[in-house]
Design an enzyme around this catalytic site. Structure first.
Site, PDB file in Angstrom:
ATOM      1  N   ARG A 170       0.862  -1.184   0.000  1.00  0.00           N
ATOM      2  CA  ARG A 170       0.000   0.000   0.000  1.00  0.00           C
ATOM      3  C   ARG A 170       0.895   1.229   0.000  1.00  0.00           C
ATOM      4  NH1 ARG A 170      -3.413  -2.961  -1.447  1.00  0.00           N
ATOM      5  NH2 ARG A 170      -5.523  -3.264  -0.609  1.00  0.00           N
ATOM      6  N   GLU A 221      -3.910   7.588  -4.246  1.00  0.00           N
ATOM      7  CA  GLU A 221      -4.336   7.083  -5.549  1.00  0.00           C
ATOM      8  C   GLU A 221      -5.683   7.664  -5.964  1.00  0.00           C
ATOM      9  OE1 GLU A 221      -4.259   2.830  -5.225  1.00  0.00           O
ATOM     10  OE2 GLU A 221      -2.116   2.774  -4.818  1.00  0.00           O
ATOM     11  N   HIS A 240      -1.367   0.323  -9.613  1.00  0.00           N
ATOM     12  CA  HIS A 240      -1.996  -0.591  -8.656  1.00  0.00           C
ATOM     13  C   HIS A 240      -2.591  -1.803  -9.380  1.00  0.00           C
ATOM     14  CE1 HIS A 240      -3.998  -0.746  -4.426  1.00  0.00           C
ATOM     15  NE2 HIS A 240      -3.713  -1.951  -4.869  1.00  0.00           N
TER      16      HIS A 240
END
Length: 335
Positions: free
Chosen positions: A237, A266, A284
């Site tokens: 993360r 993000e 991602h």
């Protein structure tokens, strides 16, 4: 009357069709529901299928008076207020097994990419900026005999270790707890503290969940420990790294480079990272393969069906909820 399942984001639909005989599936018209739409729909639903990157906060969970199950589409559950769900007797599950291999594949791919400067050279050739192909030009870093430091030797970390061994790398790792000797032997992995790992690894791969303990786990002090020739890889993360600290260290060339699948805010990626040649960036995509995303939908469907049949062995994130006096599934006698 059928139980209602609210699916917060568009995911592969076909695997969930097995639920339609017993449940009403509520899909967004577009890519995802707005917060206003979620707020209006969630009070009538007994299941929510949540998706990473789409927060399911305490306000939404408190509004879901009928909710018994949050079935997360993904392994990480930092998008969910799990503590609030547990307080209210709501079971939270995830899809851990399906994401292991593809995420490890991506991590290994990022290591190879940043080490051999594949993306950098690709950009350079396309822009016609690379004109010197001489023997003393365009060097990268080989992986054989290099040390990979894995922060978080869980399922994904172990899958990455297997791949690293195939490339002739040495593996060291840091966990909260040392693994059993037979597991260390299986992955030829040596346990060490975080400081020593950062000082000695040629590649540092972050494979930990985002928790209060791991937020900004890697910041200025930790980055300063890394070798100038070392690379940082993050497929966990974004918030596990202090992004501003990483940018500063990369600007000063205090580490050799980074490869990042995840970011602090993000889908926003800082311009400083975008314009650095020694940084590889992907959006991602750890579990973003055709096969994996379909398998994740299949696992979510299976979890929901098994949950309402009272079956055990589910991938429950908050197992303590089963002993809660507030457990909604038990209290309402669902089956």
């Amino acid at each position: 009357m059928k139980k209602k399942i609210l699916i917060s984001h568009r995911i592969p639909e076909e695997p969930l069709k097995i639920l339609e005989s017993d449940f009403e599936l509520i899909w967004p018209d577009n890519d995802t529901f707005s917060n206003e739409e979620l707020s209006a729909l969630i009070p009538e639903c007994e299941v929510v299928v949540s998706v990473f990157g789409n927060p399911l906060d305490s306000r939404l969970i408190e509004a879901a008076s009928k909710l018994k199950l949050i079935a997360n589409y993904g392994a990480g559950t930092d998008n969910i207020d799990v503590e609030k769900a547990t307080q209210l007797g709501i079971v939270v599950t995830n899809t851990p097994d399906t994401v292991t291999e593809p995420t490890a594949e991506l991590a290994m791919g990022l290591i190879i990419d940043v080490a051999r400067r594949i993306s950098e050279f690709d950009r350079g050739l396309r822009a016609k900026k690379i004109t010197d192909w001489g023997v003393l030009q365009n060097w990268g870093t080989t992986l054989r005999d290099k040390t990979l430091g894995i922060v978080g030797l869980g399922a994904i970390g172990k899958a990455l270790a297997k791949r690293a061994l195939a490339f002739g790398m040495k593996v060291i790792y840091h966990n909260r707890h040392k693994l059993e000797p037979h597991i260390e032997e299986q992955y030829e992995a040596r346990f060490t503290d975080l400081e020593n790992l950062l000082r000695n690894a040629d590649f540092v791969s972050l494979n930990v969940p985002l928790t209060p303990e791991t937020k900004s786990l890697i910041s200025f002090p930790e980055l300063k420990l890394m070798k100038p020739s070392a690379f940082l890889i993050n497929t966990s993360r974004g918030a596990v790294i202090n992004q501003e600290a990483l940018i500063e260290v990369l600007k000063k060339k205090e580490i050799a480079g980074a490869a990042l699948d995840v970011f602090a805010n993000e889908p926003n990626v800082p311009d400083e990272l975008i314009y650095m040649d020694n940084v590889v960036l992907v959006p991602h995509v750890g579990s973003a393969t055709h096969e994996t995303r379909k398998e994740m939908s299949k696992q979510v469907a299976s979890v929901i069906a098994d949950f309402f049949q009272g079956m055990k062995g589910l991938p429950v994130v908050n197992p303590q909820v089963w002993n809660s006096e507030n457990l909604r599934f038990k209290a309402e006698g669902a089956s």
